[in-house]
Design a protein around this motif. Sequence first.
Motif, PDB file in Angstrom:
ATOM      1  N   ARG A 156      60.495 -31.479   9.487  1.00 48.27           N
ATOM      2  CA  ARG A 156      59.270 -31.331  10.277  1.00 48.27           C
ATOM      3  C   ARG A 156      59.529 -30.930  11.718  1.00 48.27           C
ATOM      4  O   ARG A 156      58.741 -30.219  12.325  1.00 48.27           O
ATOM      5  N   PRO A 161      52.622 -29.781   6.614  1.00 45.80           N
ATOM      6  CA  PRO A 161      53.412 -30.735   7.397  1.00 45.80           C
ATOM      7  C   PRO A 161      53.069 -32.190   7.070  1.00 45.80           C
ATOM      8  O   PRO A 161      53.929 -33.058   7.184  1.00 45.80           O
ATOM      9  N   GLU A 183      54.889 -32.745   3.932  1.00 44.81           N
ATOM     10  CA  GLU A 183      56.205 -32.090   3.991  1.00 44.81           C
ATOM     11  C   GLU A 183      56.548 -31.373   2.683  1.00 44.81           C
ATOM     12  O   GLU A 183      57.685 -31.419   2.217  1.00 44.81           O
TER      13      GLU A 183
END
Length: 429
Positions: free
Chosen positions: A21, A146, A149
């Motif tokens: 990330r 995000p 992930e």
Amino acid sequence: MNQPLTDPLRIIDREEHGIDRCQVSANACKVTEQLQAAGYHAFIVGGGVRDLLLDQAPKDFDVATDATPDEVVKVFRRARLIGRRFRIVHVRFGREVIEVATFRSEPRPEQRDHDRGRLLTDNVFGTEAEDARRRDFTINALMYDPSTETVRDHVDGYRDVVERRLRLIGHPVTRYREDPVRLLRAVRFLVKLDLSLEPDTAGPIVGMAPLLANIPPARLFDETLKLFLGGHAWETFQALVRFRLWEQLFPAAMADPDDPPPLVRQALINTDARVAENKPVTPGFLFAALLWPQVQTLARQLIADGVPPVDALGRAGEAALSEQARHVAIPRRFGAMSKEIWCFQPRFERRRGKRVLRLMRERRFRAAYDFLLLRAAEQPELAELAEWWTRIQEVDEAQRQRMIHGKGKGRGKDKRREGQSDVRAGARA
Ligand code: ATP
Ligand code: MG
């Protein structure tokens, strides 16, 4: 999320794809998360995801969402609607801008140019899966979420990432016809990312290259800059020639692109070195080099007809630039710089008196001098002249005065040279 049952969505988790990330722009993450918090789907898409998966430094991160542009604007305070080819939203965070686009559908029949199959618009909103499929290459269609992930793959692109392969989504001939700029993008990604080209994606390129004639020269200019300022100019040039795309972009620039003049090769190699060192590169210089073989040939003819060298280069440059504008539209400011660089060249031959110092103070001196060095690498008879101009920039004032006024060695030779253009000398050769 509501994917149709037929959608072959594959979700790749963190352990497998390996993207961390913190490699992703925090602002891009913020944008997707804020949109998701407002109830929309939103993912990071395109080149940024691709570059992370292929261990390249991403240039930027774009976001795709099912929120319409008007809805996106309501979610962010610093959002602005942009409307060029399609309506997108720019969300600004200081100097970073995150581009947010609404999922678009695959082209509908009425969006096509009936003669050529070219896409006229691509403004129709669609689903996430449609948005993935309307993109060009499979590796460009991966979406990164995000918040979980995960990488979301609707086009079997992850396999192509792992196997480092460039493959068009769908039927290659149709996809190139829809947008022939994809021919250039294929070469650009192939070289930049060091990929193999899937055979069906490679096959039609040479035959379809002439379709680039239908692309507006201004768009080809944007694409040309990406091709030559991305750090792999020399390799890209060779690939463009191999796929017969070069001759669509710069048809008259040089007689035999398969065997380009050393000056062109060296200029491209130098451009790559500058990009690697993060030094600025100016398109004006690049185009001066690419068009030089043509300009030089035209100028020699004019000089042989009695036109003074500076005028001849000016006229030859003008002719080359206006011919070029039919293919790749070089904006006036860059073309003007190329012309200044060309016209400067005969002026280097006069090495006596104060005009030398005046020349050195001119705005284009540095670029023109760099260009002289390139020419000298190609024409050994210019080596001594180039060295002289290198030396005069390095020595102290007293020595500089001796170089431009001094008697003795070199003077007679210089006198003979004065006013005798090497461009003209080249005309006799
Ligand atoms: P770069 O590193 O050069 O920015 P990129 O893949 O991000 O590469 P962009 O031109 O920024 O290229 O486009 C962003 C994304 O939009 C691409 O990854 C691709 O998914 C899609 N895209 C761009 N141009 C086309 C095109 N001509 N046809 C279809 N999809 C395209
Ligand atoms: Mg991009």
